[in-house]
Design an enzyme around this catalytic site. Structure first.
Site, PDB file in Angstrom:
ATOM      1  N   ASN A   7      91.014  -0.514 -37.332  1.00  0.00           N
ATOM      2  CA  ASN A   7      89.727   0.176 -37.203  1.00  0.00           C
ATOM      3  C   ASN A   7      88.645  -0.902 -37.138  1.00  0.00           C
ATOM      4  O   ASN A   7      88.309  -1.500 -38.149  1.00  0.00           O
ATOM      5  CB  ASN A   7      89.523   1.095 -38.423  1.00  0.00           C
ATOM      6  N   HIS A  92      86.805   9.783 -41.410  1.00  0.00           N
ATOM      7  CA  HIS A  92      86.662   8.529 -42.153  1.00  0.00           C
ATOM      8  C   HIS A  92      85.569   8.711 -43.221  1.00  0.00           C
ATOM      9  O   HIS A  92      84.555   9.362 -42.968  1.00  0.00           O
ATOM     10  CB  HIS A  92      86.292   7.383 -41.197  1.00  0.00           C
ATOM     11  N   GLY A 231      90.925  -2.266 -41.639  1.00  0.00           N
ATOM     12  CA  GLY A 231      89.566  -2.478 -41.154  1.00  0.00           C
ATOM     13  C   GLY A 231      89.254  -3.967 -41.044  1.00  0.00           C
ATOM     14  O   GLY A 231      89.663  -4.648 -40.095  1.00  0.00           O
ATOM     15  N   GLY A 232      88.565  -4.489 -42.055  1.00  0.00           N
ATOM     16  CA  GLY A 232      88.082  -5.870 -42.040  1.00  0.00           C
ATOM     17  C   GLY A 232      89.116  -6.910 -41.616  1.00  0.00           C
ATOM     18  O   GLY A 232      88.809  -7.802 -40.813  1.00  0.00           O
TER      19      GLY A 232
HETATM   20  P1  PGA Z   1      89.105  -2.098 -44.895  1.00  0.00           P
HETATM   21  O1  PGA Z   1      88.712  -0.765 -44.127  1.00  0.00           O
HETATM   22  O2  PGA Z   1      90.502  -2.480 -44.457  1.00  0.00           O
HETATM   23  O3  PGA Z   1      88.076  -3.102 -44.452  1.00  0.00           O
HETATM   24  O4  PGA Z   1      89.044  -1.817 -46.348  1.00  0.00           O
HETATM   25  C1  PGA Z   1      89.632   0.243 -43.897  1.00  0.00           C
HETATM   26  C2  PGA Z   1      88.950   1.408 -43.215  1.00  0.00           C
HETATM   27  O5  PGA Z   1      87.768   1.651 -43.501  1.00  0.00           O
HETATM   28  O6  PGA Z   1      89.545   2.113 -42.387  1.00  0.00           O
END
Ligand code: PGA
Length: 248
Positions: A7, A92, A231-232
């Protein structure tokens, strides 16, 4: 095969996406993981072109809850499908909170996504306050039931549930393995009770929230989890390629 969904959130211009995909492709081995990149709307078309024949799937991060033309600034399921995406993230927590998306809206979005032959990545998760007051199971059940209301069991083949505790998103915090195993069981039980034992067993469930290079191996070993939503840690192509390598 584990499913890995990236994501990108509101990150990357089209030239940055191009650079990213050019770095990722030579390191990606087809058939080892089922990979989906959820890019910003603006990058769907160029990503589709760059990912041609790569075995990597494309997704959007949101869909409008209406399919008529009177929604200025929104993007419909038809448009997303036409750009070449096969997946869409719905529910989300950033959208639930910031854009006040409730269960009714999420349910409408899911139905329109399915109508447009898009696979849905349905995000659910409890806040820190809900976790601390032992409301996790109750919250997840309500979120799931509102989202899946009125769906036929065979439509669940096109739904992937991403369990993302809100307190774990972008914070570096993650649930304990035991905690996570129990929560995934609860999610499967809701699907079993509302649809059938077969559906509860079959539905794909991912974990998301601060997955990184160090912890991905641990989450990967948890039976019951079909993959991860990242995500990150998906934003750097080299780092993400290494995560994919660890996972397979
Ligand atoms: P993150 O985000 O891996 O940066 O914690 C996950 C997401 O929001 O789908």
């Amino acid at each position: 095969m584990k499913k890995i969904i990236a994501n990108f959130k509101m990150n990357k211009t089209n030239s940055e996406i191009k650079e990213y995909i050019m770095k990722l492709l030579p390191k990606f081995e087809q058939g080892k993981v089922d990979l989906v990149l959820c890019v910003p709307f603006t990058a769907l078309t160029i990503s589709k072109f760059l990912l041609a024949d790569s075995g990597i799937n494309l997704g959007a991060q949101n869909i409008c809850d209406e399919d008529d033309g009177k929604s200025t600034g929104e993007i419909s399921g038809t448009m997303i499908k036409n750009c070449g995406a096969d997946y869409v993230i719905v529910g989300h927590s950033e959208r639930r909170v910031k854009f006040k998306e409730n269960g009714r809206i999420i349910n409408k979005k899911i139905k329109l996504a399915l109508k447009n032959r898009l696979k849905v990545v349905l995000c659910i998760g409890e806040s820190l306050a809900e976790k601390n007051t032992l409301k996790t199971n109750e919250v997840l059940k309500a979120q799931l039931e509102e989202a899946l209301k009125g769906l036929y069991e065979n439509e669940l083949d096109n739904i992937i549930i991403a369990y993302e505790p809100v307190w774990a998103i972008g914070t570096g915090k993650t649930p304990l393995v035991k905690e996570l195993e129990n929560t995934i069981k609860v999610i499967r039980k809701v699907v079993t009770d509302d649809f059938s034992p077969k559906a509860g067993e079959k539905i794909e469930i991912l974990y998301g929230g601060s997955v990184d290079l160090k912890n991905c191996g641990t989450f990967c070993k948890i039976k019951n989890i079909n993959g991860m939503l990242i995500g990150g840690a998906s934003l750097d192509a080299d780092n993400f390629s290494q995560i994919i390598k660890n996972i397979k």
